[in-house]
Scaffold this active site. Structure first.
Site, PDB file in Angstrom:
ATOM      1  N   TRP A  32       0.834  -1.195   0.000  1.00 59.90           N
ATOM      2  CA  TRP A  32       0.000   0.000   0.000  1.00 59.90           C
ATOM      3  C   TRP A  32       0.875   1.254   0.000  1.00 59.90           C
ATOM      4  CZ3 TRP A  32      -3.813   1.433   4.556  1.00 59.90           C
ATOM      5  CH2 TRP A  32      -4.710   2.411   4.123  1.00 59.90           C
ATOM      6  N   HIS A  80      11.810  -6.097   4.832  1.00 61.44           N
ATOM      7  CA  HIS A  80      11.241  -6.612   6.080  1.00 61.44           C
ATOM      8  C   HIS A  80      12.348  -6.874   7.101  1.00 61.44           C
ATOM      9  CE1 HIS A  80       7.504  -6.843   3.997  1.00 61.44           C
ATOM     10  NE2 HIS A  80       7.804  -7.903   3.284  1.00 61.44           N
ATOM     11  N   PHE A 201      -7.746   1.644   0.146  1.00 64.23           N
ATOM     12  CA  PHE A 201      -7.552   0.196   0.095  1.00 64.23           C
ATOM     13  C   PHE A 201      -8.501  -0.435  -0.929  1.00 64.23           C
ATOM     14  CE2 PHE A 201      -7.608  -4.219   1.272  1.00 64.23           C
ATOM     15  CZ  PHE A 201      -6.299  -4.463   1.674  1.00 64.23           C
TER      16      PHE A 201
END
Length: 265
Positions: A32, A80, A201
């Protein structure tokens, strides 16, 4: 996805001062934010952002970083990894780092569905099995809480900007404006509203197959705040509450995560 050869090569990665690093634990909204930042770049440069490599910095072959030298600036680097596992050049270059967090209960549920919905990655027989592994940190990229504890040390650094997934859901226009200002982009209110309309979204989900191919619908499944209530039992909820308290209560990041309204309500 992350080989030892790639990790060794990652140490030699040459970051640039105008690189934009998007750091998050999996399923906290990195795709996103990637889309939002791509749209911000387009708004200020009129150039569509493209990245021919798999967007997660630590994933791919060991030659990836040589190819990335040819990419035009600014480059968006998603990861990550823990802060102290990033290449040293990221810090020497003073690249801007956006850190995206989501409450751990919704993160766990989203991660569970991702594992069980996406072909070619390991699945779990039940939510209970996944929850046990998640709490042990025995899932892809390890423990959510280890990730959070590590980033908490640096969350208030000058070149780091914290973004909360739930805040973006509540007021996307404000969130995009804050991101734009942090990155040094000068946008009008109208531009921010236009980007916001295309980055909800729901809009991301509707366009997911076009933007991300067959995996798109799995990347943008629900995006709801509080979906954890559909899977967590009372014992699991209490276990997560206790872990959060032990790991993050009283920390800067713990306060920013707004755990009480999102995970205790």
């Amino acid at each position: 996805m992350c080989t030892s050869e790639t990790f060794r090569a990652l140490d030699t990665f040459e970051a640039r001062s105008d690189d934009i690093v998007l750091a998050s634990y999996p399923k906290c909204g990195s795709n996103w934010i990637l889309h939002i930042v791509s749209e911000l770049i387009f708004a200020v440069s009129k150039k569509k952002y493209t990245c021919p490599e798999f967007p997660v910095l630590e994933c791919g072959d060991a030659e990836k970083y040589q190819r990335m030298k040819l990419f035009p600036s600014p480059r968006i680097l998603t990861t990550h990894l823990h802060y102290d596992k990033l290449p040293q050049s990221v810090f020497k270059s003073k690249a801007k780092i956006l850190v995206i967090f989501r409450n751990p209960k919704d993160t766990a549920v989203s991660f569970f569905h991702f594992h069980n919905d996406v072909p070619d990655i390991p699945s779990y027989a039940s939510w209970d099995e996944f929850f046990r592994q998640f709490m042990k940190g025995q899932v892809s990229w390890g423990s959510y809480f280890d990730f959070a504890i590590n980033w908490n040390k640096y969350i208030d650094d000058e070149n780091v900007k914290f973004i909360l997934y739930e805040d973006l859901k509540e007021n996307l226009v404000v969130g995009i404006k804050q991101i734009s200002e942090f990155l040094g982009f000068s946008l009008t209110d109208e531009q921010v509203r236009t980007i916001s309309a295309g980055c909800t979204f729901q809009a991301m989900r509707e366009n997911s197959q076009e933007t991300h191919g067959a995996i798109g619908p799995f990347l943008f499944r629900k995006g709801e705040v509080g979906d954890w209530k559909n899977l967590f039992n009372e014992t699991q909820s209490q276990e997560m509450d206790e872990r959060f308290k032990a790991c993050l209560a009283g920390t800067s990041l713990g306060a920013k995560l707004k755990y009480e309204p999102h995970c205790l309500a």
